[in-house]
Write a protein that holds these residues in place. Structure first.
Motif, PDB file in Angstrom:
ATOM      1  N   TYR A 125       0.814  -1.221   0.000  1.00 48.25           N
ATOM      2  CA  TYR A 125       0.000   0.000   0.000  1.00 48.25           C
ATOM      3  C   TYR A 125       0.849   1.273   0.000  1.00 48.25           C
ATOM      4  N   HIS A 126       2.163   1.098  -0.266  1.00 50.69           N
ATOM      5  CA  HIS A 126       3.080   2.233  -0.428  1.00 50.69           C
ATOM      6  C   HIS A 126       3.049   3.152   0.801  1.00 50.69           C
ATOM      7  N   LEU A 127       3.125   2.546   1.971  1.00 48.86           N
ATOM      8  CA  LEU A 127       3.098   3.303   3.226  1.00 48.86           C
ATOM      9  C   LEU A 127       4.534   3.635   3.633  1.00 48.86           C
ATOM     10  N   THR A 128       5.153   4.488   2.865  1.00 46.51           N
ATOM     11  CA  THR A 128       6.557   4.837   3.079  1.00 46.51           C
ATOM     12  C   THR A 128       6.772   5.437   4.462  1.00 46.51           C
ATOM     13  N   ASN A 129       7.853   4.993   5.122  1.00 42.74           N
ATOM     14  CA  ASN A 129       8.231   5.492   6.451  1.00 42.74           C
ATOM     15  C   ASN A 129       7.153   5.242   7.513  1.00 42.74           C
ATOM     16  N   THR A 130       6.371   4.184   7.324  1.00 41.19           N
ATOM     17  CA  THR A 130       5.340   3.824   8.298  1.00 41.19           C
ATOM     18  C   THR A 130       5.818   2.622   9.115  1.00 41.19           C
ATOM     19  N   GLN A 131       5.738   2.729  10.434  1.00 42.84           N
ATOM     20  CA  GLN A 131       6.183   1.650  11.304  1.00 42.84           C
ATOM     21  C   GLN A 131       5.187   0.497  11.292  1.00 42.84           C
ATOM     22  N   LYS A 132       5.718  -0.710  11.371  1.00 40.90           N
ATOM     23  CA  LYS A 132       4.844  -1.870  11.512  1.00 40.90           C
ATOM     24  C   LYS A 132       4.352  -1.946  12.954  1.00 40.90           C
ATOM     25  N   SER A 133       3.322  -2.744  13.171  1.00 43.31           N
ATOM     26  CA  SER A 133       2.752  -2.876  14.507  1.00 43.31           C
ATOM     27  C   SER A 133       2.171  -4.273  14.672  1.00 43.31           C
ATOM     28  N   ALA A 134       2.336  -4.821  15.871  1.00 44.07           N
ATOM     29  CA  ALA A 134       1.829  -6.171  16.139  1.00 44.07           C
ATOM     30  C   ALA A 134       0.321  -6.199  16.346  1.00 44.07           C
ATOM     31  N   GLY A 135      -0.273  -5.040  16.616  1.00 37.81           N
ATOM     32  CA  GLY A 135      -1.714  -5.008  16.817  1.00 37.81           C
ATOM     33  C   GLY A 135      -2.163  -5.542  18.160  1.00 37.81           C
ATOM     34  N   LEU A 136      -1.279  -5.510  19.147  1.00 41.22           N
ATOM     35  CA  LEU A 136      -1.602  -6.018  20.480  1.00 41.22           C
ATOM     36  C   LEU A 136      -2.050  -4.888  21.398  1.00 41.22           C
ATOM     37  N   ALA A 137      -2.736  -5.260  22.474  1.00 38.93           N
ATOM     38  CA  ALA A 137      -3.196  -4.267  23.439  1.00 38.93           C
ATOM     39  C   ALA A 137      -2.102  -3.887  24.428  1.00 38.93           C
ATOM     40  N   THR A 138      -1.002  -4.630  24.439  1.00 37.83           N
ATOM     41  CA  THR A 138       0.176  -4.274  25.233  1.00 37.83           C
ATOM     42  C   THR A 138       1.317  -4.000  24.267  1.00 37.83           C
ATOM     43  N   VAL A 139       1.866  -2.793  24.316  1.00 45.88           N
ATOM     44  CA  VAL A 139       2.862  -2.382  23.330  1.00 45.88           C
ATOM     45  C   VAL A 139       4.081  -1.785  24.015  1.00 45.88           C
ATOM     46  N   ALA A 140       5.163  -1.732  23.282  1.00 54.42           N
ATOM     47  CA  ALA A 140       6.378  -1.094  23.772  1.00 54.42           C
ATOM     48  C   ALA A 140       6.266   0.415  23.598  1.00 54.42           C
ATOM     49  N   LEU A 141       6.992   1.147  24.410  1.00 59.80           N
ATOM     50  CA  LEU A 141       7.022   2.602  24.258  1.00 59.80           C
ATOM     51  C   LEU A 141       7.522   2.964  22.867  1.00 59.80           C
ATOM     52  N   GLY A 142       6.827   3.865  22.215  1.00 58.82           N
ATOM     53  CA  GLY A 142       7.220   4.287  20.880  1.00 58.82           C
ATOM     54  C   GLY A 142       6.681   3.425  19.757  1.00 58.82           C
ATOM     55  N   GLU A 143       6.032   2.302  20.097  1.00 60.38           N
ATOM     56  CA  GLU A 143       5.430   1.469  19.050  1.00 60.38           C
ATOM     57  C   GLU A 143       4.080   2.062  18.663  1.00 60.38           C
ATOM     58  N   PRO A 144       3.789   2.167  17.373  1.00 61.37           N
ATOM     59  CA  PRO A 144       2.522   2.778  16.977  1.00 61.37           C
ATOM     60  C   PRO A 144       1.323   1.910  17.318  1.00 61.37           C
ATOM     61  N   VAL A 145       0.223   2.568  17.635  1.00 64.15           N
ATOM     62  CA  VAL A 145      -1.059   1.904  17.849  1.00 64.15           C
ATOM     63  C   VAL A 145      -2.006   2.421  16.773  1.00 64.15           C
ATOM     64  N   TYR A 146      -2.382   1.550  15.856  1.00 61.24           N
ATOM     65  CA  TYR A 146      -3.293   1.926  14.784  1.00 61.24           C
ATOM     66  C   TYR A 146      -4.706   1.479  15.159  1.00 61.24           C
TER      67      TYR A 146
END
Length: 211
Positions: A50-71
């Protein structure tokens, strides 16, 4: 004053049409929103597709690391016409003390489908937002979905941001004691358990990189 015609005084054809109209209107008004607020994963294959340049991946979990994106995806019943979705109002209703994280427009446009294709049979995206946790603790996000006919729904999602405490801490609850299943042993035999050492030694697993 003349009385308005009732269903009994209408000709048979008009009466049938009137009943069909009122029935369809009632059915439309009763279509449930079935709204929910979900955390959407994002994997490298999608970033490329989907050509999401410079977009961070995410595990999609309810518990995340600091700085990990939540979509975040606000979803409603797919039977509702998309034109009936009037507005989606977003708010960060709670966050840890000292956090300056705020909701922003999601880099995932409406051209990016739901993560699980099976979900598309039942839900559609009403709106999207994202945020990056900056302090350990719990964040609660609320979305108010307003429709023209089906009413309004308030949905919420709580996300916990934390730092990794290490395997020994995880073992305290997940090593099979006190009747709980042993999650540590099978996990320790996966690539995930040793991916850092594997990678720093020059190893590479393309299958793992897509997860």
């Amino acid at each position: 004053m003349k009385a308005l015609p009732t269903i009994k005084t209408l000709p048979a054809g008009l009466a049938a049409a009137w009943l069909a109209f009122t029935a369809s209107t009632a059915l439309e008004a009763q279509t449930p929103l079935r709204a929910q607020l979900t955390i959407r994963p994002l994997v490298p294959a999608e970033i490329s597709a989907y050509h999401l340049t410079n977009t961070q991946k995410s595990a999609g979990l309810a518990t995340v690391a600091l700085g990990e994106p939540v979509y975040l995806d606000a979803l409603v019943n797919v039977a509702i016409p998309s034109t009936d979705i009037v507005n989606v109002a977003w708010s960060m209703t709670s966050s840890p003390v000292g956090s300056r994280a705020g909701l922003t427009n999601s880099p995932l446009g409406l051209n990016v489908p739901l993560y699980d294709p099976g979900d598309a049979k039942w839900h559609q995206v009403a709106g999207r937002r994202a945020f990056w946790p900056d302090v350990e603790g719990q964040y609660t996000v609320t979305a108010t979905i307003t429709t023209a006919v089906e009413g309004t729904a308030n949905v919420a999602q709580t996300i916990t941001a934390a730092t990794y405490l290490g395997l020994e801490t995880c073992k305290l609850c997940h090593s099979g004691g006190s009747g709980a299943p042993d999650k540590v042993t099978p996990w320790s035999q996966t690539l995930h358990a040793g991916i850092f050492a594997f990678s720093i030694d020059g190893g590479h697993d393309p299958t793992y990189s897509q997860s």
